[in-house]
Scaffold this motif. Structure first.
Motif, PDB file in Angstrom:
ATOM      1  N   ALA A 249       5.376  -8.321  -1.241  1.00 57.58           N
ATOM      2  CA  ALA A 249       4.315  -8.303  -2.252  1.00 57.58           C
ATOM      3  C   ALA A 249       3.175  -9.229  -1.842  1.00 57.58           C
ATOM      4  CB  ALA A 249       4.883  -8.707  -3.610  1.00 57.58           C
ATOM      5  N   GLU A 250       3.512 -10.386  -1.303  1.00 57.87           N
ATOM      6  CA  GLU A 250       2.473 -11.334  -0.891  1.00 57.87           C
ATOM      7  C   GLU A 250       1.656 -10.773   0.273  1.00 57.87           C
ATOM      8  OE1 GLU A 250       5.500 -12.114  -1.758  1.00 57.87           O
ATOM      9  OE2 GLU A 250       5.004 -13.262  -3.544  1.00 57.87           O
ATOM     10  N   SER A 251       2.331 -10.057   1.173  1.00 57.83           N
ATOM     11  CA  SER A 251       1.624  -9.455   2.302  1.00 57.83           C
ATOM     12  C   SER A 251       0.656  -8.372   1.825  1.00 57.83           C
ATOM     13  CB  SER A 251       2.664  -8.849   3.266  1.00 57.83           C
ATOM     14  OG  SER A 251       2.024  -8.173   4.320  1.00 57.83           O
ATOM     15  N   ILE A 252       1.111  -7.567   0.879  1.00 59.34           N
ATOM     16  CA  ILE A 252       0.239  -6.529   0.313  1.00 59.34           C
ATOM     17  C   ILE A 252      -0.936  -7.178  -0.415  1.00 59.34           C
ATOM     18  CG2 ILE A 252       0.115  -4.713  -1.439  1.00 59.34           C
ATOM     19  CD1 ILE A 252       3.047  -4.021  -0.710  1.00 59.34           C
ATOM     20  N   ALA A 253      -0.638  -8.219  -1.196  1.00 63.51           N
ATOM     21  CA  ALA A 253      -1.692  -8.890  -1.965  1.00 63.51           C
ATOM     22  C   ALA A 253      -2.746  -9.482  -1.031  1.00 63.51           C
ATOM     23  CB  ALA A 253      -1.067  -9.986  -2.826  1.00 63.51           C
ATOM     24  N   ARG A 254      -2.310 -10.028   0.096  1.00 65.71           N
ATOM     25  CA  ARG A 254      -3.257 -10.607   1.064  1.00 65.71           C
ATOM     26  C   ARG A 254      -4.236  -9.536   1.541  1.00 65.71           C
ATOM     27  NH1 ARG A 254      -1.599 -13.069   7.010  1.00 65.71           N
ATOM     28  NH2 ARG A 254      -3.675 -13.828   7.598  1.00 65.71           N
ATOM     29  N   GLU A 255      -3.718  -8.334   1.791  1.00 60.59           N
ATOM     30  CA  GLU A 255      -4.577  -7.247   2.248  1.00 60.59           C
ATOM     31  C   GLU A 255      -5.539  -6.785   1.151  1.00 60.59           C
ATOM     32  OE1 GLU A 255      -5.136  -6.099   5.102  1.00 60.59           O
ATOM     33  OE2 GLU A 255      -6.307  -4.301   4.635  1.00 60.59           O
ATOM     34  N   THR A 274       1.073  -6.100  -8.112  1.00 60.00           N
ATOM     35  CA  THR A 274      -0.294  -6.368  -8.575  1.00 60.00           C
ATOM     36  C   THR A 274      -0.417  -7.797  -9.099  1.00 60.00           C
ATOM     37  OG1 THR A 274       0.362  -5.265 -10.622  1.00 60.00           O
ATOM     38  CG2 THR A 274      -0.985  -4.006  -9.080  1.00 60.00           C
ATOM     39  N   MET A 275       0.675  -8.326  -9.667  1.00 61.75           N
ATOM     40  CA  MET A 275       0.628  -9.723 -10.112  1.00 61.75           C
ATOM     41  C   MET A 275       0.478 -10.662  -8.920  1.00 61.75           C
ATOM     42  SD  MET A 275       3.235 -11.729 -12.646  1.00 61.75           S
ATOM     43  CE  MET A 275       2.768 -13.289 -13.394  1.00 61.75           C
ATOM     44  N   ALA A 276       1.043 -10.268  -7.775  1.00 55.81           N
ATOM     45  CA  ALA A 276       0.887 -11.069  -6.563  1.00 55.81           C
ATOM     46  C   ALA A 276      -0.577 -11.112  -6.126  1.00 55.81           C
ATOM     47  CB  ALA A 276       1.761 -10.503  -5.444  1.00 55.81           C
ATOM     48  N   SER A 349     -17.173   5.846 -10.369  1.00 58.24           N
ATOM     49  CA  SER A 349     -17.914   4.715  -9.811  1.00 58.24           C
ATOM     50  C   SER A 349     -17.229   4.057  -8.624  1.00 58.24           C
ATOM     51  CB  SER A 349     -18.113   3.648 -10.899  1.00 58.24           C
ATOM     52  OG  SER A 349     -16.881   3.043 -11.254  1.00 58.24           O
ATOM     53  N   GLY A 350     -15.888   4.176  -8.563  1.00 63.52           N
ATOM     54  CA  GLY A 350     -15.147   3.485  -7.515  1.00 63.52           C
ATOM     55  C   GLY A 350     -14.039   4.342  -6.948  1.00 63.52           C
ATOM     56  N   GLY A 351     -12.800   3.980  -7.259  1.00 62.47           N
ATOM     57  CA  GLY A 351     -11.690   4.759  -6.729  1.00 62.47           C
ATOM     58  C   GLY A 351     -10.361   4.150  -7.095  1.00 62.47           C
ATOM     59  N   LEU A 352      -9.319   4.673  -6.484  1.00 63.07           N
ATOM     60  CA  LEU A 352      -7.948   4.262  -6.770  1.00 63.07           C
ATOM     61  C   LEU A 352      -7.340   3.636  -5.521  1.00 63.07           C
ATOM     62  CD1 LEU A 352      -5.613   4.561  -8.974  1.00 63.07           C
ATOM     63  CD2 LEU A 352      -4.894   6.543  -7.623  1.00 63.07           C
ATOM     64  N   THR A 353      -6.748   2.459  -5.684  1.00 65.31           N
ATOM     65  CA  THR A 353      -6.017   1.801  -4.602  1.00 65.31           C
ATOM     66  C   THR A 353      -4.548   1.737  -4.995  1.00 65.31           C
ATOM     67  OG1 THR A 353      -7.930   0.452  -3.982  1.00 65.31           O
ATOM     68  CG2 THR A 353      -5.769  -0.310  -3.261  1.00 65.31           C
ATOM     69  N   VAL A 354      -3.681   2.247  -4.141  1.00 66.18           N
ATOM     70  CA  VAL A 354      -2.250   2.303  -4.432  1.00 66.18           C
ATOM     71  C   VAL A 354      -1.518   1.304  -3.540  1.00 66.18           C
ATOM     72  CG1 VAL A 354      -0.193   3.767  -4.478  1.00 66.18           C
ATOM     73  CG2 VAL A 354      -2.426   4.723  -5.093  1.00 66.18           C
ATOM     74  N   LEU A 355      -0.570   0.578  -4.156  1.00 63.89           N
ATOM     75  CA  LEU A 355       0.217  -0.421  -3.444  1.00 63.89           C
ATOM     76  C   LEU A 355       1.694  -0.030  -3.494  1.00 63.89           C
ATOM     77  CD1 LEU A 355      -1.280  -3.639  -5.155  1.00 63.89           C
ATOM     78  CD2 LEU A 355      -2.313  -2.188  -3.396  1.00 63.89           C
ATOM     79  N   ALA A 356       2.375  -0.172  -2.381  1.00 64.16           N
ATOM     80  CA  ALA A 356       3.820   0.088  -2.358  1.00 64.16           C
ATOM     81  C   ALA A 356       4.404  -0.528  -1.103  1.00 64.16           C
ATOM     82  CB  ALA A 356       4.115   1.581  -2.384  1.00 64.16           C
ATOM     83  N   THR A 357       5.587  -1.059  -1.225  1.00 61.67           N
ATOM     84  CA  THR A 357       6.282  -1.506  -0.017  1.00 61.67           C
ATOM     85  C   THR A 357       6.731  -0.279   0.772  1.00 61.67           C
ATOM     86  OG1 THR A 357       8.416  -1.522  -1.130  1.00 61.67           O
ATOM     87  CG2 THR A 357       7.131  -3.561  -1.207  1.00 61.67           C
ATOM     88  N   THR A 390       0.636  -1.055   2.368  1.00 61.99           N
ATOM     89  CA  THR A 390       2.055  -1.407   2.451  1.00 61.99           C
ATOM     90  C   THR A 390       2.271  -2.824   2.993  1.00 61.99           C
ATOM     91  OG1 THR A 390       2.174  -0.406   4.654  1.00 61.99           O
ATOM     92  CG2 THR A 390       2.757   0.998   2.779  1.00 61.99           C
ATOM     93  N   GLY A 391       1.202  -3.502   3.398  1.00 60.56           N
ATOM     94  CA  GLY A 391       1.321  -4.855   3.922  1.00 60.56           C
ATOM     95  C   GLY A 391      -0.032  -5.325   4.435  1.00 60.56           C
ATOM     96  N   TYR A 392      -0.060  -6.528   5.003  1.00 56.23           N
ATOM     97  CA  TYR A 392      -1.311  -7.039   5.546  1.00 56.23           C
ATOM     98  C   TYR A 392      -1.666  -6.256   6.807  1.00 56.23           C
ATOM     99  CZ  TYR A 392      -4.805 -10.309   7.274  1.00 56.23           C
ATOM    100  OH  TYR A 392      -5.985 -10.880   7.726  1.00 56.23           O
TER     101      TYR A 392
END
Length: 409
Positions: A249-255, A274-276, A349-357, A390-392
């Motif tokens: 999660a921290e690696s994804i958050a960094r990215e 997302t909290m990360a 106006s923008g878009g969708l960003t999806v996060l997942a390990t 999926t990560g940094y």
């Protein structure tokens, strides 16, 4: 309708590991009308299911919560989702008999779908309660399949009523963690129309909503229900992130933070990942709410759909959402604050960003990511292929589609 009773200590127990979430092999087919024979389907609707979602209340249990949801601008939507299921059912299997409860617990939805329902001799309360759901299940006799519209609390009530036939959930709640629900209302209708008597076991899980609202997520197995043996059309039970590599999660958050641009507003959906992102920014964002950040500042925390409509109209805005493990939903489960109207503003106006390990994506076994906001037009805006972080410095292209794509209304 509320699920305001505590779980029975005898019936609930700690949720087992992911392996136990898979449906058991299909049971032998029970006699079910086929071909020219008439199918009889029961219908029970929890009319207030899901009402707490757009209001940011993380659930709909309890009269006080439902009143607060109405005060925050939410409107009941379970009846419409039940009607969509019945409409699809009748289109694919004309002549199906619908047996239901008077008023908003089923009759209104059946008639809206064009059915002339048979009504049970049952007078629900006003507003109806979990006891009415249990009573309706107990009163449903001589039916081939029971459809119910609601969320995990409603599934628990259905189980408490000891249904005499297989059941199938029409997803209409806030969370929908249980495995007894179809992917979408239309999928529920199509699956009911094609039901041939073969069944499998599916889990019913539930949460203590008061604990959940305080940010502690602890789903518990409440029991199992017999559902149609149609694994690909069921949402499956939510699977946690315990198998994710430490630091994912921290690696994804960094990215995510590295990609953020000045002057752009970001809507962070619920979830640990997302909290990360908030943690990486040094902000006190919420675990289960929807928060808005811009230029390293917390613009608003735990917003409602109404608040988000205003915030999403102030310039370029992006939604940042995570994937529900085991199910693949990114919209329409636990983040109903990002409503169809909000999503349309964001996509304009923008878009969708999806996060997942990577583990979450692998756990889907190639199944697509899903959107089920209740508006196929809004869902279609995010359809196609999306870059999943999926990560940094790591991402993967993955397909996302509307949960109703296979069975359009």
């Amino acid at each position: 309708m509320t699920a305001d009773r505590p779980m029975s200590p005898d019936a609930s127990r700690a949720l087992p590991g992911p392996a136990a979430s898979a449906p058991s092999p299909a049971a032998p087919a029970a006699p079910v009308p086929t071909g020219g024979e008439v199918l009889t389907v029961g219908l029970i609707v929890n009319p207030v299911a899901g009402i707490g979602g757009p209001a940011g209340l993380k659930g709909s249990d309890g009269a006080d919560v439902q009143r607060e949801a109405l005060a925050r601008g939410s409107r009941p939507g379970a009846g419409d989702r039940a009607a969509q299921a019945v409409r699809t059912l009748l289109a694919r299997r004309p002549g199906t008999r619908i047996r239901t409860v008077a008023g908003s617990m089923g009759e209104d939805s059946a008639r809206a779908a064009g059915a002339v329902p048979e009504l049970l001799r049952l007078v629900p309360g006003d507003p109806s309660s979990s006891r009415d759901t249990v009573a309706a299940v107990e009163a449903m006799k001589d039916i081939d399949l029971l459809l119910f519209a609601g969320g995990d609390g409603t599934a628990r009530d259905v189980l408490d009523g000891s249904p005499s036939c297989p059941v199938l959930g029409v997803p209409a709640g806030v969370k929908v963690y249980s495995g007894c629900f179809a992917l979408s209302p239309a999928t529920a209708g199509a699956t009911a129309a094609e039901f041939d008597g073969r069944t499998a076991e599916a889990e019913v899980v539930d949460l203590d909503e008061e604990t959940y609202r305080r940010g502690r997520v602890g789903p518990r197995l409440y029991g199992t229900l017999r559902v149609p043996a149609a694994r690909a059309r069921l949402s499956g039970r939510k699977v946690g992130s315990s198998s994710a590599a430490p630091g994912s999660a921290e690696s994804i958050a960094r990215e995510v933070v590295a990609r953020m641009r000045p002057g752009v507003r970001y809507v962070l959906g619920p979830g640990a990942t997302t909290m990360a992102v908030g943690r990486r920014l040094g902000l006190a964002t919420t675990l289960l709410g929807v928060d808005v950040v811009q230029d390293g500042e917390l613009v608003a925390a735990d917003v409602t759909e109404r608040e988000l409509l205003d915030l999403a109209g102030g310039g370029e805005t992006h939604a940042v959402v995570s994937v529900i493990g085991g199910q693949g939903f990114v919209l329409g489960r636990g983040n109903q604050q990002i409503s169809p109207a909000v999503l349309k503003k964001i996509m304009a106006s923008g878009g969708l960003t999806v996060l997942a390990t990577q583990q979450k994506l692998a756990g889907l076994g190639g199944r697509p990511l899903l959107a089920d906001t209740g508006d196929p037009e809004a869902d279609a805006l995010v359809g196609g292929h999306v870059s999943v972080i999926t990560g940094y410095r790591e991402s993967a292209m993955y397909r996302i589609r509307s949960a109703t794509e296979e069975f359009p209304a």
